[in-house]
Structures are given as C-alpha cells and as structure tokens.
Motif scaffolding. Sequence first.
Motif, mmCIF file in Angstrom:
data_model
loop_
_atom_site.group_PDB
_atom_site.id
_atom_site.type_symbol
_atom_site.label_atom_id
_atom_site.label_comp_id
_atom_site.label_asym_id
_atom_site.label_seq_id
_atom_site.Cartn_x
_atom_site.Cartn_y
_atom_site.Cartn_z
ATOM 1 N N GLN A 93 -25.438 40.800 -10.024
ATOM 2 C CA GLN A 93 -26.841 40.402 -10.227
ATOM 3 C C GLN A 93 -26.934 39.013 -10.880
ATOM 4 O OE1 GLN A 93 -29.126 43.187 -12.529
ATOM 5 N NE2 GLN A 93 -31.001 42.014 -12.339
ATOM 6 N N HIS A 94 -26.089 38.806 -11.905
ATOM 7 C CA HIS A 94 -26.156 37.522 -12.606
ATOM 8 C C HIS A 94 -25.021 36.595 -12.193
ATOM 9 C CE1 HIS A 94 -29.542 38.941 -14.775
ATOM 10 N NE2 HIS A 94 -28.889 40.013 -15.164
ATOM 11 N N ASN A 96 -22.149 35.740 -12.297
ATOM 12 C CA ASN A 96 -20.876 35.719 -13.029
ATOM 13 C C ASN A 96 -19.887 34.651 -12.546
ATOM 14 O OD1 ASN A 96 -22.041 37.836 -14.313
ATOM 15 N ND2 ASN A 96 -20.663 39.398 -13.503
ATOM 16 N N GLY A 147 -30.702 29.915 -8.084
ATOM 17 C CA GLY A 147 -30.191 31.287 -8.083
ATOM 18 C C GLY A 147 -29.582 31.679 -6.741
ATOM 19 N N ALA A 174 -32.181 39.339 -9.170
ATOM 20 C CA ALA A 174 -32.583 38.207 -10.010
ATOM 21 C C ALA A 174 -33.175 37.084 -9.165
ATOM 22 C CB ALA A 174 -31.373 37.701 -10.802
ATOM 23 N N ASP B 142 -19.141 34.832 -21.454
ATOM 24 C CA ASP B 142 -19.924 35.805 -20.706
ATOM 25 C C ASP B 142 -19.023 36.959 -20.219
ATOM 26 O OD1 ASP B 142 -21.567 37.166 -19.013
ATOM 27 O OD2 ASP B 142 -22.033 35.455 -17.712
#
Lengths: 338, 243
Positions: A93-94, A96, A147, A174, B142
């Motif tokens: 989703q993010h 990474n 994104g 997202a 992260d």
Amino acid sequence: MILLIELIDIEKQYIRKKAEPFIALRGVSLKLEKGEIFGVIGRSGAGKSTLLRSINLLERPTSGTVIVGGDDLTKLGEKELQEKRKKIGMIFQHFNLLSTATVRENIAFPLKISKLPAKAIRQKVDELLELVGLTAQQHQYPRQLSGGQKQRVGIARALANDPDVLLCDEATSALDPQTTDSILSLLRDINRKMGITILLITHEMGVIRAICDRVAVMEYGQIVESGTVLDVFLNPVHPITREFVSEVSDTLGSEALNAFAGAGRVVRINFRGEQTYEPVLYETVRGTSATFAILQGTVSRMKDVPYGQLIVELRGSDEDVNRIITELGQRGLAVSEL
Amino acid sequence: MMMWMNAEQETPKTVWETLETFFAEVDPKMISKATNETLYMLGYSLLFTVILGLLLGVVLFLTSDKQLLGGKLYARILYAVLSFVVNVMRSVPFVILMILIMPVTKMLVGTSIGVEGSIPPLVVAAVPFFARLVESALREVDRGVIEAATAMGASRGMIVLNVLLRESRTGLIAAVTITAVTLVSYTAMSGVIGGGGLGDLALRYGYQRFRLDIMVVTVIALVILVQILQMVGDALVRYFSRK
C-alpha cells in the motif's frame, strides 16, 4: 488448472500481554490456480493482510500448511525460504521503496540480492522500466514521484526476479481513483502477457470487479464466501458480501422496491455473457398478454464478462407471469421472485 | 576642534592594539602543538568509536524487541546484557572512567598518560553513547522497507548493509557529528591525566598559572573546532538526504 498456492487450515494467533491471544486467522483454506487473479476482500481487521503475509511467511502461521509451487514453506530452512521468496513478488500500500535509491536502483535491488552479474541487471532493469513506463524517470528518487509512479516502481521491483505469483497488499488503497484504474490495468496486462498469478487484498469492491476472476470475502479471520466474481456479485449470500456489492451497484433494498411497485409481481433477472445484449426479455413477454415495467437495472461488465441485472415488475395473469418466468429460466437467465 | 583631536591622540591604544598586548605572551607554537594533539586524539578516538559503536548499535537494534532478531530467546538475553553494560558505562562520569580503566589503557597502548593514553578511555566512553545514537537512527528506518526486502528474499546481512545502514545514513552522519563534538569536550577533560591537547593547555596555564590569555585562546580554538565539525556534519546530511 494447475494449482500454484494452497493454504490449508491456516491459523494465526498473536500473543498479547495481559489479554487473551488475538486470533487473526481461524482455519483459512485457499487454493490459487496458475494464471488467475484472485481477490480477497474484507474490512480492516478481517485478517486479509495476515493471510497475504502468511503466503511468503512474513507472518508465520501458528498452525496450518502453506504450499507454494509444491513445497511446504513452513518446513523450509532459512536459506531455502529466501530462495523461494524470490519467486513470490509483493507490492505494498505504501510502496516501501528505498528512499535513498533512484528508481533504477530500486528496481535493481532484488536482482542484486539474487547476485546477478551487472550486465544482466542492467538489461533486466531496462526491460522493466519499459514495462511500467518509467524509463524517463529512472534517475529520479522516490520523493520526486507521484503515488502512481511509486507503485509502478514497486511493481517493476516485484517482477524483477520473474516471480510465479504477485501478492498485492492494498496496492491501490493510497491512490486516487484515476491512478487506481491505471495501476489495475497494468496489473491486468502483466497477468495476461506474462501469465503471472495475482493475489490481491483490498477493501474496495471496485478493485475486485475491475480485474479479479475469483473472490473470497473475509470477516473475523474467516472466509465467509467465495467463488467467481460474477457469481458472488450477482448472488451475494453473506450480509458482509451484500454490503460490499451494494457499494458498487446502486441496488435498492426490497422494501424500497415494494414501495413503488404496482400490482404485478416483482422479479430479479440476472443476465450473463453475450446474452446480456440479446432482447430475451422482450421476446419472452411478447408471446403473452402480460406487460412489464423495469424498476431498476444495471448492464455492465465484470472484468471482461458482460452482465446485467434487472428488477422487473411483471403485470398480467398469474398464468402468463408463471410462463414468462419458466421460459426465461429455460433461456438460461437466473430469475428469482422478490 | 583641536581639543577633540588631542583627546584622540591621547588615547594610545585601539581595540586591536589592546588585544595584541593581551595575547603578546601567547606562544603560537604551543597553541598549534596542542591543537594538533587534540585533532590526533579526536581523529583516532572517533575512528575507533565509529567502527565499534556501529557494530554495537546494529546488534542492539537487531536484538531489540520487534526487530529482525527480536523475540528469540538468545536475542532477548543478548539485548538485556548489552543494554545493561551500555547503561553502566554511560552513567560513569568520564573523569572517573579514565582513572578506572587505567590498567586496561596501559595494557592496550603501553601508557596510561599522554595523547596515546587518552585514546582508549575516549573510545570506551564514546562507544556506548554512539551505539545508542546508532540504535535510534536505525529505528527511524521505515519498517515497510525492511519488510519489502525480507519479502524479496534478502538475508539479514543484506538487509543490514543495503537497507538499514543505507536508509539511515543521514541519521548516522548526524550521530557521528554529535559524537565528535562530545569527544572534543572529552579530550579537554583528559588533560586531567596529562592527556595533552587544548584542554590540557587551558587547565595547566589558564587555571593553575592564571594565564587568562592562554585560556581564552584555547577556548576560541575549541569553539572553532566544534563549529567546523558541526558545519561539515550538517553539510554531509544535506548532501545525502533524499527525503
């Protein structure tokens, strides 16, 4: 059909301090066939993310068997598991991505892990950049990308080691709707052209409808309903499934329908395939003295399959109406009286 | 008008001349020798601190709860032991630590005084400090990126080198900068055991012989040194930042 992934009776408990263990998965079984796009839908906390992560053992199940390409992953040693993971791509989703690495270096990263020679890496990265349409941005850093572009990098990176399956963890959640569409169509292209099996989890029914062949609906750590997307979409059984379906189709509840229905009998007719575009209903009703009024209707496509759903009020004698219902059934439509 | 001119002529010294008189007795050779000693102590102690502290910091991070090795029994024991040792060493004041480890220092470098003799205590004092800074810099990475690398089939070693140290590099540079500045003040304290350097000079001349001029010069030199370290550190952070 060749079985690619099989999850058998997966259970996952999280030990908590001063509380009962949290049970994320309660005996989930799932079979994934080679080449299909399988979607798992559920609200947050339903256990879908844990399920996805148990396939590459990012989350090791408390009990159960994870078979990928014939091997039980839970029985593998660390080195063997690492080798196996190279053939299981994953996007997030993010996204990474490595923030300190350029687009190119990010895509090259899994190839470096696989210890490919520099020349082979260069060639492969060029191909992948082309595939996801980021050749012009290859020397930019993630913070300079949108994104959608970041997710394209994620996809290219996940495909670098030519995986058999691509796991998508809320890959479009997202992103804005337009970007979501472009990422979904990229995933569909990858599935078609490269034959890569895709397992995605999402909380959006729109994503399932756009690209999935089969779907499983999860709630409280269990799969409550599954089947082909069309079947589940047209005949949702479980309440949670109905909720998801109603998000993408503007079907009204039966009370609302009754409120404006006349004296006739109200039926739901499901069309599927090319039949959707045939004048079946008109032809059937024409043979009788009955008439019909369309109270509500949808004609659309589920991935590539056309489908239609009409709520129709049939006005006429019981005899005529019964004949219409039988005849529609004979012509292959699913009719149910409301 | 004439009166005013005369008044000015009667003032014999400008500010510059006043300063010249004040610092007339300061021996530039003595200052440059002490500066070199400080740089020498700082350079070597920083080098060893970074090498050892980075290792210790990575181990602390990996074995801490919910990290790559976290949860396993040996990791929990290792973390508890290392963490305790680090805390103990950080709670001993540097002046005391220097005296405490004198035998070890003598064993390592053959002497427990002078410039050489001050390097082991500097390293021993700075390693736990730097290791904690490394640990917290690594925590800033992260988790999703670590997860992504694990999913790609990367080994722990690869994750440490290619993800953790790489992604935390600006935090690590900042940690080195802070440690270097701290080491400068520690080198000043090592004057207590005849460590040499600017601090030693300030102590012997400025404090014991009431030579305010020498004290001021050493302080200025130390301020300049710290400013340079901080500026270089900040510039490197800016250069390597990709956020």
